[in-house]
Write an enzyme that holds these catalytic residues in place. Structure first.
Site, mmCIF file in Angstrom:
data_model
loop_
_atom_site.group_PDB
_atom_site.id
_atom_site.type_symbol
_atom_site.label_atom_id
_atom_site.label_comp_id
_atom_site.label_asym_id
_atom_site.label_seq_id
_atom_site.Cartn_x
_atom_site.Cartn_y
_atom_site.Cartn_z
ATOM 1 N N CYS A 119 -20.621 0.208 -44.687
ATOM 2 C CA CYS A 119 -20.650 0.173 -46.124
ATOM 3 C C CYS A 119 -19.454 -0.585 -46.879
ATOM 4 C CB CYS A 119 -20.687 1.524 -46.572
ATOM 5 S SG CYS A 119 -19.331 2.631 -46.420
ATOM 6 N N HIS B 180 -18.615 6.860 -48.625
ATOM 7 C CA HIS B 180 -19.375 5.758 -48.644
ATOM 8 C C HIS B 180 -19.400 5.079 -50.003
ATOM 9 C CE1 HIS B 180 -23.358 4.053 -47.630
ATOM 10 N NE2 HIS B 180 -23.727 3.888 -48.800
ATOM 11 N N HIS C 90 -26.383 -1.636 -50.789
ATOM 12 C CA HIS C 90 -25.137 -0.760 -50.005
ATOM 13 C C HIS C 90 -25.625 -1.220 -48.652
ATOM 14 C CE1 HIS C 90 -27.228 3.140 -49.354
ATOM 15 N NE2 HIS C 90 -28.321 2.293 -49.750
#
Length: 336
Positions: A251, A299, A311
């Site tokens: 991420c 994240h 993402h």
């Protein structure tokens, strides 16, 4: 990086309860509890990514400590040279005063490698009056400074070893979670292939054609535009823990590389990236903003407008488009 990170193949993913079979111990014909399995897989993905981001943080800390160690070693070398120069001057002074007579204990210490004994001899009242006081004071100061630098260097070496151990532990955690997840999904696919195929259908999309359409419609330009366009161009790429391109990402690896296209340097860590820009509220989100999830933060994705983010989702979905509210929202920043 990790062998375990690269074991993620097509269709396999991450998540399960440690050491316990997550499927019902019912007759073979019974269908597994799909929602329960999905929740457990998502939890394992989350735990895997938490470990990966902690390892990213550890690697950033290692870079900082290594830089500090290099500077300390340079200082120590320079201090050692200065100390040797002063020691030589003091030794010459002592030896010169001993000419014509038997060598004194001070001279013997001056010619040896025992710096502590030398300093002790110099500090005696009978000796001090016969040697230049300035040189003795300088010698003592240089010795203390050298010992401080040596101690600081040893401390950094110990810190580096501890952080390296932490990073290795996080890597082992990632491997463990991946193994458990693969075993769980394999069991699920064997017992309920149709359910397994549709288990995560609502998670987001890795449809590159849709990503291209969205990219053309995103009303953003400049640096944020460069970041968004790059991130959308990676839709469909694989997720690999610790990766930052060119063909696979985690991420924070995706977000750091996306903003690098705009000339903005971001650390490879979601936690660190949260401190790398101006905080913006959810209602103020604009394309290019970084959106963070979970508490503690583990994240990050890039907002692309219309309530969506792009993402690096997880090893199963890879780089995909998802709703901004698809995970527990934590905050957002605007880089640059």
């Amino acid at each position: 990086m990790l062998d375990g990170r690269k074991r993620i193949g097509a269709g396999l993913a991450a998540a399960a309860v440690i050491g316990v079979s997550l499927l019902p111990s019912a007759p073979a014909a019974a269908e597994p509890d799909i929602e329960d399995v999905k929740a457990q897989i998502e939890q394992l993905y989350h735990e895997s990514e938490q470990a990966a981001e902690r390892r990213n943080d550890a690697e950033l800390e290692l870079e900082r400590l290594q830089s500090e160690l290099e500077l300390l070693q340079q200082d120590e070398a320079a201090q050692s040279d200065g100390f040797d120069s002063v020691r030589s001057q003091v030794a010459d002074s002592v030896v010169a005063q001993s000419q014509g007579s038997s060598i004194s204990p001070v001279a013997e210490a001056a010619l040896s490698d025992d710096t502590a004994a030398f300093l002790a001899q110099l500090s005696t009242a009978s000796t001090y009056s016969n040697i230049q006081g300035r040189l003795v004071d300088t010698y003592s100061t240089e010795l203390q400074a050298l010992e401080v630098r040596r101690s600081a260097t040893e401390e950094r070496v110990a810190q580096i070893a501890a952080v390296e151990e932490q990073a290795a532990e996080e890597s082992a955690t990632i491997d463990q979670k991946v193994d458990e997840a693969e075993a769980l999904l394999a069991e699920l696919e064997e017992e309920a292939a149709e359910e397994a195929a549709t288990l995560f259908a609502d998670e987001g999309t890795a449809d590159t054609s849709q990503a291209a359409e969205i990219a053309a419609d995103v009303p953003v330009s400049g640096r944020a535009g460069a970041a968004v366009q790059y991130a959308l161009a990676q839709v469909g790429d694989s997720y690999v823990y610790g990766a930052s391109g060119p063909d696979s990402f985690d991420c924070s690896g995706l977000t750091s590389m996306a903003w690098a296209q705009a000339g903005v340097s971001l650390p490879h860590s979601s936690k660190a990236q949260f401190s790398s820009g101006r905080k913006v509220s959810r209602s103020e989100l604009q394309p290019g903003d970084l959106v963070f999830y979970y508490s503690p933060i583990s994240h990050v994705g890039i907002y692309i407008g219309n309530g969506q983010i792009v993402h690096a989702a997880n090893p199963r979905s890879g780089v995909a488009i998802a709703s901004v509210g698809s995970m527990p929202y934590s905050g957002a920043v605007r880089p640059g």
